[in-house]
Every structure is written in structure tokens, then in C-alpha cells.
Write a protein that holds these residues in place. Structure first.
Motif, PDB file in Angstrom:
ATOM      1  N   GLN A 190       0.034   7.690   7.249  1.00 38.92           N
ATOM      2  CA  GLN A 190       0.531   8.006   5.918  1.00 38.92           C
ATOM      3  C   GLN A 190      -0.627   8.267   4.949  1.00 38.92           C
ATOM      4  O   GLN A 190      -0.519   9.137   4.079  1.00 38.92           O
ATOM      5  N   VAL A 191      -1.726   7.542   5.103  1.00 36.54           N
ATOM      6  CA  VAL A 191      -2.923   7.800   4.293  1.00 36.54           C
ATOM      7  C   VAL A 191      -3.365   9.250   4.455  1.00 36.54           C
ATOM      8  O   VAL A 191      -3.683   9.939   3.476  1.00 36.54           O
ATOM      9  N   VAL A 192      -3.376   9.721   5.681  1.00 40.08           N
ATOM     10  CA  VAL A 192      -3.792  11.099   5.973  1.00 40.08           C
ATOM     11  C   VAL A 192      -2.747  12.101   5.494  1.00 40.08           C
ATOM     12  O   VAL A 192      -3.072  13.109   4.852  1.00 40.08           O
ATOM     13  N   ALA A 193      -1.478  11.829   5.789  1.00 41.38           N
ATOM     14  CA  ALA A 193      -0.406  12.793   5.498  1.00 41.38           C
ATOM     15  C   ALA A 193      -0.227  13.047   4.007  1.00 41.38           C
ATOM     16  O   ALA A 193       0.172  14.152   3.605  1.00 41.38           O
ATOM     17  N   THR A 194      -0.505  12.062   3.167  1.00 41.12           N
ATOM     18  CA  THR A 194      -0.302  12.228   1.727  1.00 41.12           C
ATOM     19  C   THR A 194      -1.563  12.674   0.998  1.00 41.12           C
ATOM     20  O   THR A 194      -1.523  12.892  -0.223  1.00 41.12           O
ATOM     21  N   SER A 195      -2.673  12.807   1.699  1.00 46.85           N
ATOM     22  CA  SER A 195      -3.922  13.231   1.059  1.00 46.85           C
ATOM     23  C   SER A 195      -3.886  14.724   0.770  1.00 46.85           C
ATOM     24  O   SER A 195      -3.407  15.512   1.580  1.00 46.85           O
ATOM     25  N   ARG A 196      -4.412  15.091  -0.379  1.00 43.32           N
ATOM     26  CA  ARG A 196      -4.497  16.499  -0.755  1.00 43.32           C
ATOM     27  C   ARG A 196      -5.913  16.805  -1.249  1.00 43.32           C
ATOM     28  O   ARG A 196      -6.419  16.087  -2.104  1.00 43.32           O
ATOM     29  N   PRO A 197      -6.563  17.818  -0.695  1.00 44.39           N
ATOM     30  CA  PRO A 197      -6.028  18.690   0.351  1.00 44.39           C
ATOM     31  C   PRO A 197      -5.913  17.948   1.680  1.00 44.39           C
ATOM     32  O   PRO A 197      -6.619  16.954   1.910  1.00 44.39           O
ATOM     33  N   LEU A 198      -5.028  18.423   2.528  1.00 43.20           N
ATOM     34  CA  LEU A 198      -4.898  17.818   3.847  1.00 43.20           C
ATOM     35  C   LEU A 198      -6.205  17.956   4.616  1.00 43.20           C
ATOM     36  O   LEU A 198      -6.879  18.987   4.512  1.00 43.20           O
ATOM     37  N   PRO A 199      -6.586  16.950   5.393  1.00 47.75           N
ATOM     38  CA  PRO A 199      -7.779  17.069   6.239  1.00 47.75           C
ATOM     39  C   PRO A 199      -7.627  18.233   7.220  1.00 47.75           C
ATOM     40  O   PRO A 199      -6.501  18.644   7.528  1.00 47.75           O
ATOM     41  N   PRO A 200      -8.727  18.791   7.702  1.00 42.05           N
ATOM     42  CA  PRO A 200      -8.654  19.905   8.657  1.00 42.05           C
ATOM     43  C   PRO A 200      -7.736  19.593   9.831  1.00 42.05           C
ATOM     44  O   PRO A 200      -7.752  18.478  10.362  1.00 42.05           O
TER      45      PRO A 200
ATOM     46  N   ASN B 103      -6.452  12.303  -3.354  1.00 47.25           N
ATOM     47  CA  ASN B 103      -7.340  12.827  -2.318  1.00 47.25           C
ATOM     48  C   ASN B 103      -7.584  11.739  -1.281  1.00 47.25           C
ATOM     49  O   ASN B 103      -7.166  10.583  -1.451  1.00 47.25           O
ATOM     50  N   LEU B 104      -8.245  12.098  -0.197  1.00 50.05           N
ATOM     51  CA  LEU B 104      -8.445  11.161   0.901  1.00 50.05           C
ATOM     52  C   LEU B 104      -9.262   9.951   0.450  1.00 50.05           C
ATOM     53  O   LEU B 104      -8.969   8.815   0.848  1.00 50.05           O
ATOM     54  N   GLU B 105     -10.280  10.184  -0.372  1.00 50.66           N
ATOM     55  CA  GLU B 105     -11.093   9.062  -0.848  1.00 50.66           C
ATOM     56  C   GLU B 105     -10.243   8.045  -1.595  1.00 50.66           C
ATOM     57  O   GLU B 105     -10.372   6.828  -1.375  1.00 50.66           O
ATOM     58  N   THR B 106      -9.355   8.517  -2.468  1.00 53.11           N
ATOM     59  CA  THR B 106      -8.498   7.614  -3.233  1.00 53.11           C
ATOM     60  C   THR B 106      -7.563   6.838  -2.322  1.00 53.11           C
ATOM     61  O   THR B 106      -7.433   5.612  -2.435  1.00 53.11           O
ATOM     62  N   ASN B 107      -6.909   7.549  -1.387  1.00 45.81           N
ATOM     63  CA  ASN B 107      -5.993   6.874  -0.467  1.00 45.81           C
ATOM     64  C   ASN B 107      -6.716   5.843   0.394  1.00 45.81           C
ATOM     65  O   ASN B 107      -6.205   4.741   0.631  1.00 45.81           O
ATOM     66  N   LEU B 108      -7.891   6.195   0.876  1.00 46.42           N
ATOM     67  CA  LEU B 108      -8.648   5.283   1.726  1.00 46.42           C
ATOM     68  C   LEU B 108      -9.057   4.040   0.945  1.00 46.42           C
ATOM     69  O   LEU B 108      -8.937   2.911   1.428  1.00 46.42           O
ATOM     70  N   ARG B 109      -9.535   4.253  -0.263  1.00 47.50           N
ATOM     71  CA  ARG B 109      -9.969   3.112  -1.065  1.00 47.50           C
ATOM     72  C   ARG B 109      -8.785   2.208  -1.427  1.00 47.50           C
ATOM     73  O   ARG B 109      -8.912   0.980  -1.402  1.00 47.50           O
ATOM     74  N   VAL B 110      -7.646   2.816  -1.766  1.00 48.19           N
ATOM     75  CA  VAL B 110      -6.449   2.026  -2.059  1.00 48.19           C
ATOM     76  C   VAL B 110      -6.074   1.152  -0.876  1.00 48.19           C
ATOM     77  O   VAL B 110      -5.818  -0.051  -1.012  1.00 48.19           O
ATOM     78  N   ALA B 111      -6.033   1.756   0.312  1.00 41.30           N
ATOM     79  CA  ALA B 111      -5.621   1.019   1.512  1.00 41.30           C
ATOM     80  C   ALA B 111      -6.597  -0.096   1.854  1.00 41.30           C
ATOM     81  O   ALA B 111      -6.190  -1.207   2.233  1.00 41.30           O
ATOM     82  N   LEU B 112      -7.895   0.164   1.715  1.00 35.02           N
ATOM     83  CA  LEU B 112      -8.895  -0.858   2.029  1.00 35.02           C
ATOM     84  C   LEU B 112      -8.918  -1.959   0.971  1.00 35.02           C
ATOM     85  O   LEU B 112      -9.050  -3.148   1.302  1.00 35.02           O
TER      86      LEU B 112
ATOM     87  N   THR C 173       0.801  -1.221   0.000  1.00 31.56           N
ATOM     88  CA  THR C 173       0.000   0.000   0.000  1.00 31.56           C
ATOM     89  C   THR C 173       0.834   1.271   0.000  1.00 31.56           C
ATOM     90  O   THR C 173       0.525   2.238  -0.684  1.00 31.56           O
ATOM     91  N   TRP C 174       1.900   1.286   0.780  1.00 31.92           N
ATOM     92  CA  TRP C 174       2.682   2.507   1.012  1.00 31.92           C
ATOM     93  C   TRP C 174       3.106   3.206  -0.282  1.00 31.92           C
ATOM     94  O   TRP C 174       2.923   4.430  -0.402  1.00 31.92           O
ATOM     95  N   PRO C 175       3.651   2.481  -1.282  1.00 27.37           N
ATOM     96  CA  PRO C 175       4.094   3.183  -2.501  1.00 27.37           C
ATOM     97  C   PRO C 175       2.948   3.824  -3.286  1.00 27.37           C
ATOM     98  O   PRO C 175       3.187   4.708  -4.117  1.00 27.37           O
TER      99      PRO C 175
END
Length: 215
Positions: A134-144, A82-91, A73-75
Motif C-alpha cells: 500500500q505504501v508503494v501503490a499510493t505513492s505519486r509518482p508511482l515507482p518505475p 510521494n514515496l519519501e512521505t509514505n515511507l517516513r510515515v510508515a517507519l 498507518t493505512w489511513p
């Protein structure tokens, strides 16, 4: 602390590989430590030297799968997603990594999160939280910023829920679990965006408070 020898490492891996094959063919309940030892060509006492129980074997397997999930997942968590993409990738990678072991998924539920192996549980949690940070840190825009520190715990809890659902999912190819991810990812991302609104933020704060107590 003694460094494991090449022989002991190979023996441990032999027991793990044999147990996985037996779990797949005989089921978790139908596999005993005696059978694992016999199929590995070892004495029962020798098998217990490496693993105190078959639950300990499942813990070892689960930790190995977490490391594989993290490596796969990490690479893919690149800045710009965006957060949706990162979350879906990880899941999605969670299900992909676990897929070969679906037949004894419930055994993971009974043993992988048990308190009897708290040292392994701490390792599990550290690996999981590191990935979700890492899912959160690499998401753009960053979460609040107000929820950024607690968000990895919420995502971790969502992953646990998906994992529980998958373990008992009898649909072909775990299709229902994949549909669940497809729906959960955008809903979670929208909730994070809407957290800038006071009413939504208040609700999310309550949810995160529950997560902090559960994590």
C-alpha cells in the motif's frame, strides 16, 4: 475448530496483559511462565493451555502490535503522497507503536522472528507485506514499473533494519532511531527515482535479487 468462548478470550487477554506488565517490571529474562500464571491467578497448567511458552506470548503481542501499526498507518497513505512521505510515515508509526515496549525490545528480536512459530511468522509477514504494498501503490509518482513489484520487499527489509536498530537504541526517546528514519526515507526515495538510470538500475536489481532470496 472450536470458537473461543468469552471466558477463554478474557483469560487469554489476562495472561497477555499480565505478561506485559511483568516484562516491563522484571524484564523478559526474569519473567517465567510460573510467575505469569501466579500473577494472573491461574494454575501453571492453565497458563500453558493458552500459551506454550513466554516466547509464544511475545509472538502474540508482536502480532497485535503489527495490526495496530497497520491500522494507524493505512489511513495516512493517501494518493498524492510521494514515496519519501509514505515511507517516513510508515517507519515513524513503527516506532510510535513499539515505543511502550522498548524496554524488552531485544526479546522481540529473539522471539518475534523465530522459526519456532512459523504459522505466526507467516501472519506477521502477510500483514507487513500488505502494508508495504500500500505504501508503494499510493505513492505519486508511482515507482518505475520494473521494480514496483519487488519494492515492497525492499521497504519491508528496511523496516526490519530500523526495528533492529531501535531494539538496541539507548538514546533518550530512541532519538537515534528517529534520526535514522529521517535519513533513510529520502535516500531510499532518491534511489528509486534514480533506478531509471541503467547503472543505478543494475545495482538496484542486484539488491532486489538479494531481497527476494531473504524474504
Amino acid at each position: 475448530m472450536k470458537t473461543p468462548t468469552e471466558k477463554s478470550t478474557k483469560t487469554r487477554q489476562l495472561l497477555l496483559d499480565t505478561a506485559i506488565e511483568l516484562f516491563a517490571t522484571r524484564g523478559f529474562a526474569g519473567t517465567t511462565m510460573r510467575v505469569i500464571a501466579e500473577e494472573s491467578g491461574l494454575s501453571l497448567g492453565n497458563a500453558y493451555y493458552y500459551f506454550e511458552s513466554k516466547d509464544a506470548i511475545v509472538h502474540e503481542l508482536f502480532r497485535d502490535l503489527l495490526e495496530k501499526h497497520r491500522a494507524a498507518t493505512w489511513p495516512l497513505l493517501v494518493q498524492g503522497n510521494n514515496l519519501e512521505t509514505n515511507l517516513r510515515v510508515a517507519l515513524d508509526k513503527t516506532l510510535e507503536t513499539m515505543a511502550p515496549f522498548h524496554e524488552f525490545g531485544p526479546a522481540f528480536i529473539r522471539t518475534a522472528f523465530a522459526g519456532a512459530h512459523s504459522d505466526l511468522s507467516d501472519v506477521h509477514r502477510a500483514l507487513e507485506f500488505g502494508l508495504w504494498r500500500q505504501v508503494v501503490a499510493t505513492s505519486r509518482p508511482l515507482p518505475p514499473l520494473a521494480i514496483r513489484n519487488d519494492l515492497p520487499k525492499l521497504l519491508w527489509l528496511i523496516q526490519r533494519g530500523v526495528f533492529l536498530f531501535w531494539a538496541y537504541d539507548s538514546s533518550p526517546g530512541a532519538a537515534r532511531s528517529h534520526r535514522l528514519i529521517k535519513n533513510v526515507a529520502p535516500v531510499t526515495a532518491r534511489l528509486v527515482v534514480l533506478s531509471r538510470m541503467p547503472v543505478v538500475r543494475s545495482i538496484l536489481d542486484d539488491v532486489l535479487s538479494l531481497v527476494r532470496n531473504a524474504a
